[in-house]
Write a protein that holds these residues in place. Structure first.
Motif, PDB file in Angstrom:
ATOM      1  N   ALA A   1      -1.065   4.015  -1.650  1.00 22.42           N
ATOM      2  CA  ALA A   1      -2.392   3.765  -1.078  1.00 22.42           C
ATOM      3  C   ALA A   1      -2.188   3.367   0.386  1.00 22.42           C
ATOM      4  O   ALA A   1      -2.566   2.280   0.819  1.00 22.42           O
ATOM      5  CB  ALA A   1      -3.111   2.667  -1.854  1.00 22.42           C
ATOM      6  N   TRP A   2      -1.549   4.279   1.126  1.00 18.54           N
ATOM      7  CA  TRP A   2      -1.154   3.945   2.482  1.00 18.54           C
ATOM      8  C   TRP A   2      -2.338   3.609   3.377  1.00 18.54           C
ATOM      9  O   TRP A   2      -2.233   2.783   4.269  1.00 18.54           O
ATOM     10  CB  TRP A   2      -0.314   5.061   3.086  1.00 18.54           C
TER      11      TRP A   2
ATOM     12  N   GLY B   1       0.810  -1.209   0.000  1.00 22.98           N
ATOM     13  CA  GLY B   1       0.000   0.000   0.000  1.00 22.98           C
ATOM     14  C   GLY B   1       0.844   1.261   0.000  1.00 22.98           C
ATOM     15  O   GLY B   1       0.565   2.215  -0.726  1.00 22.98           O
TER      16      GLY B   1
ATOM     17  N   LEU C   1      -5.103   2.051   2.539  1.00 18.62           N
ATOM     18  CA  LEU C   1      -5.457   0.655   2.258  1.00 18.62           C
ATOM     19  C   LEU C   1      -4.439  -0.280   2.907  1.00 18.62           C
ATOM     20  O   LEU C   1      -4.806  -1.270   3.542  1.00 18.62           O
ATOM     21  CB  LEU C   1      -5.523   0.403   0.752  1.00 18.62           C
ATOM     22  N   GLY C   2      -3.157   0.026   2.745  1.00 18.87           N
ATOM     23  CA  GLY C   2      -2.109  -0.798   3.341  1.00 18.87           C
ATOM     24  C   GLY C   2      -2.220  -0.859   4.850  1.00 18.87           C
ATOM     25  O   GLY C   2      -2.111  -1.930   5.452  1.00 18.87           O
TER      26      GLY C   2
END
Length: 138
Positions: A60-61, A55, A63-64
């Motif tokens: 897409a931190w 992510g 989501l990660g």
């Protein structure tokens, strides 16, 4: 009548315990090969970390981070559900936050089980062969 089985690990150090667990898993790898490989899929925290890193890598931190929190929470819920709700161990509530760390540690032991085909047991070296037998190495 209900019984709780207690176990005391007699290893003298963390290193000794780690090697002991690798020996067990390496033996399982040779005696139950497909099952051992498949057991690597049961560790949630390493996959949560992989999701976190992926992510961050693709920007897409959130989501990660969500994937990591999901994996971490999964292990805490399991520790409480089994340790407290099923077994009735009040310590499982106090120490449930440690179970995800154990999950990660056991995954590392699982990875290490693929690093060789010999075990040292009672100061004797044994080679493991594919049908689960051990042959003493001189």
């Amino acid at each position: 009548m209900d019984y709780i089985v207690e176990h005391v690990a007699m290893n003298t150090s963390a290193n000794t315990s780690f090697r002991h667990q690798i020996r067990w898993m390496r033996s399982t790898r040779f005696s139950r090969g497909a099952g051992h490989v498949g057991s690597g899929l049961t560790y949630a925290v390493p996959f949560g970390l992989l999701g976190l890193f992926a992510g961050v890598f693709v920007h897409a931190w959130a989501l990660g981070l969500g994937l990591f929190v999901w994996a971490y929470a999964n292990r805490i819920i399991q520790a409480v559900a089994i340790g407290w709700a099923v077994i009735g161990d009040p310590g499982s509530l106090r120490f449930c936050w440690l179970y995800p760390l154990r999950d990660l540690t056991v995954f590392l032991v699982w990875c290490a089980s693929f690093t060789g085909d010999e075990n040292l047991w009672r100061n004797q070296r044994y080679r493991l062969i594919t049908d689960g037998r051990m042959i003493r190495v001189n």
